[in-house]
Design a protein around this motif. Sequence first.
Motif, PDB file in Angstrom:
ATOM      1  N   ASP A 194       5.153   7.566   1.133  1.00 10.69           N
ATOM      2  CA  ASP A 194       4.699   7.426   2.525  1.00 10.69           C
ATOM      3  C   ASP A 194       5.743   6.929   3.529  1.00 10.69           C
ATOM      4  N   GLY A 239       0.800  -1.227   0.000  1.00 13.75           N
ATOM      5  CA  GLY A 239       0.000   0.000   0.000  1.00 13.75           C
ATOM      6  C   GLY A 239       0.828   1.269   0.000  1.00 13.75           C
ATOM      7  N   SER A 240       2.148   1.137   0.109  1.00  8.54           N
ATOM      8  CA  SER A 240       3.037   2.305   0.071  1.00  8.54           C
ATOM      9  C   SER A 240       3.791   2.384  -1.251  1.00  8.54           C
TER      10      SER A 240
END
Lengths: 425, 425
Positions: A254, A241-242
Amino acid sequence: AAPHGFRALDCDSVRHYVAARPPLQQRVGPPASVDSWTVREVGDGNINFVFIVEGPAGALCIKQALPYVRCVGESWPLTQDRVRIETEALAEEAAVCPEHVPAVYLYDKAMCLIAMRYLAPPFIILRRGLVAGATYPRLAGHLAAFLASSLFHTSAIKLNTTAFRQKQAQFANDEMCRLTEQVIFTEPYIKADNNHWTSPQLDADVAALQSDVAAKVAVSRLKAAFVGQPQALLHGDLHTGSIMVTAEETAVIDPEFAFYGPIAFDVAKILANLLLCYFSLDGHEAAAGAGSRQAQREWLLATLRDTWTGFVAAFTRLWDAHGGAGDLYPAALAGPAGGPVLAALQADFFAQLWGETVAFMGAFVIRRLVGIAHVADMDSIADADTRAACERRALHFGRRMLVEAAAGFTSIEALAEAAVAARSA
Amino acid sequence: AAPHGFRALDCDSVRHYVAARPPLQQRVGPPASVDSWTVREVGDGNINFVFIVEGPAGALCIKQALPYVRCVGESWPLTQDRVRIETEALAEEAAVCPEHVPAVYLYDKAMCLIAMRYLAPPFIILRRGLVAGATYPRLAGHLAAFLASSLFHTSAIKLNTTAFRQKQAQFANDEMCRLTEQVIFTEPYIKADNNHWTSPQLDADVAALQSDVAAKVAVSRLKAAFVGQPQALLHGDLHTGSIMVTAEETAVIDPEFAFYGPIAFDVAKILANLLLCYFSLDGHEAAAGAGSRQAQREWLLATLRDTWTGFVAAFTRLWDAHGGAGDLYPAALAGPAGGPVLAALQADFFAQLWGETVAFMGAFVIRRLVGIAHVADMDSIADADTRAACERRALHFGRRMLVEAAAGFTSIEALAEAAVAARSA
Ligand SMILES: Nc1ncnc2c1ncn2[C@@H]1O[C@H](COP(=O)(O)OP(=O)(O)O)[C@@H](O)[C@H]1O
Ligand SMILES: Nc1ncnc2c1ncn2[C@@H]1O[C@H](COP(=O)(O)OP(=O)(O)O)[C@@H](O)[C@H]1O
Ligand SMILES: [Mg+2]
Ligand SMILES: [Mg+2]
Ligand SMILES: [Mg+2]
Ligand SMILES: [Mg+2]
Ligand SMILES: [Mg+2]
């Protein structure tokens, strides 16, 4: 408390914020066009707000940190210094691998925000692409390059120890580290309100984990390493997700959890998230048809292998080229690249790193099945029994990695083979 | 550059310095007696100046740091911040084991000096007592207590990780750490101007060490641990020259190298120095008569064993009592003292620590035979061939500890037995 001059932005005030700052405004459109600009809040992360501002000249991304955790609210305060950390970490990464991080246009300390390049479609969050069934042939090579350069160049293999210790102080990130200590290395192994899992299907598995002495010993070792093994500047939150991807490009976003920690932490986190996706595929095939994810499955295993081996190769190349000037293995002791001493030092280093990586992988897999934050890879499997079957296989494999580490998995190839076996067990 | 207001003291100016400060002056004698006070510079260490001021009311000790290394001179500059470190480390130690550190009366930041309790005769530097043939029945118990309390209370077993990280920043001691990195972990393994040894007797042994790949790998691991394993506030220079003793008391002085590092470093340094003394005894017996040091020899081996086992026991008691509130092994995960989880965590911790301790012992023995700073235990053996025979046995034993670590020495008892065997080999 938020800094003096701080105010939380919304879609409307973001537009005025950008319009009032010429270097940002010019990227979006002429002043006369401001009313036509569109602003969307797209933050799907758990922690911060992310706005995309688009106009006739282009678009940009504004990420703002409020003094608390977004998905929880004011009851879970969180330092806004995390934006400074993210900005400075992005700068460190950009210095050594600019092709894999978004360009930063502005850091506003008082407003706790970063303006950065908008990674426009077809860029997509890797996890979303994976859940949708996509594959990214260049991903392994890009991850290997990002890991090797960001980790090598901030380590004492490259730096003298004075610079190394200065950077460590610069990236002191206490509150964010405390969060990791709590939600990754502690809560999954005890009864904690934040924990949840597919219940009742996994109740017995979780009860077994929480009374597993060997798992507690192993995860405590990892916590001790997290707290007391500064080795390089980590991204600190390098899950799928980063990472934003296209077929051609990979950008890592992030890094607000960045700090000096064990190299294995970053390497393992991305590998563990690939493995979680791998174990989720049977669940997606249950809905979409047997074999529908077979190509993705094979690509995931190849990516797991190639990320590790590519990382080792790239890190070794950097070490051969620049390690002699650093303080940890100076040329006077290590001898030249290609010589027996440096080869032995590198073999010892990577053997140690491999064992730590496997154990951390186990902890990362476990925490995403039992702890506060789960993964869409699993959560998007609608049928609870099907999902639980996938999660149980992942949980048991995670426990094995955590406890057995290098003794149970002698190489990345052996680990990939064991994952294949665990899937059909 | 020295701080504003700094001036180097000599025996005469020290007297006036003390006389001008009532809290110090009162300890030495009334103002009218100042001219009768005696001042001696007794610094036999390599780095600083130490003055003893005595008068009718009593005595005190003044330690001053100049902006360079005393035994080398201005060509080797050294931070005077080391006096702040020493003061703050003495305060940390005094908070948890006041019976084993000298009381500090005054810290003068600008003058880079500490006024402290004079450890009057019969206090003697432990190394001198050992060279003279003395034994100290209470030493092992005192060392175990000092090590356990100073290391436990500053670790994240006791502290929360926020406090742990704050103390780590407080004890940033870059220049002193660089010195250790250079003279302990690098120079003995390469050609370096600072190195010296009993020559030509040990020339071949040193040449072998300096082309020993396994030794270079092992010492590089230790350097990596020294640089990147903050575990507790270390004394940082805990050899037998940093300890003053009587038959009844033990006081640890000189923590100017204090920093957050691997616990094994402190434990190993004192054990290694006891072992160096052990290997020197044959040289002293050669002059004083066979068997003349036999009782001391046996006491040294017992002290080696009892220091380690006493340290483990005392550290475990502190952990049982206070570990549950710390962040590394919180009660919620570790369970109660006496329970299976805490017992397993402690067994794992001490097993790891033992291996690191053996390896560090090897490095400390080696550096005192080959590197810049030797030990009086060996240097006081007048006959070069006799001395070289002792040093060679110690050097080979040091190399074994460094390379084999826990694999070669399964317990402190096994290590002590191996030392006995190495002596008669
Ligand atoms: N530079 C960017 N370009 C495009 N989208 C972005 C960018 N940065 C963040 N996003 C979007 O915002 C989401 C949250 O961003 P992220 O930095 O991960 O915030 P958080 O710290 O809250 O997790 C990402 O998942 C992505 O969808
Ligand atoms: N408090 C004290 N009381 C008595 N003698 C002391 C005291 N402190 C230091 N000394 C003497 O001075 C010598 C050098 O002190 P030390 O602190 O070890 O300085 P250095 O940092 O130069 O090694 C010691 O070996 C000891 O003989
Ligand atoms: Mg995010
Ligand atoms: Mg984030
Ligand atoms: Mg000294
Ligand atoms: Mg000293
Ligand atoms: Mg000598």
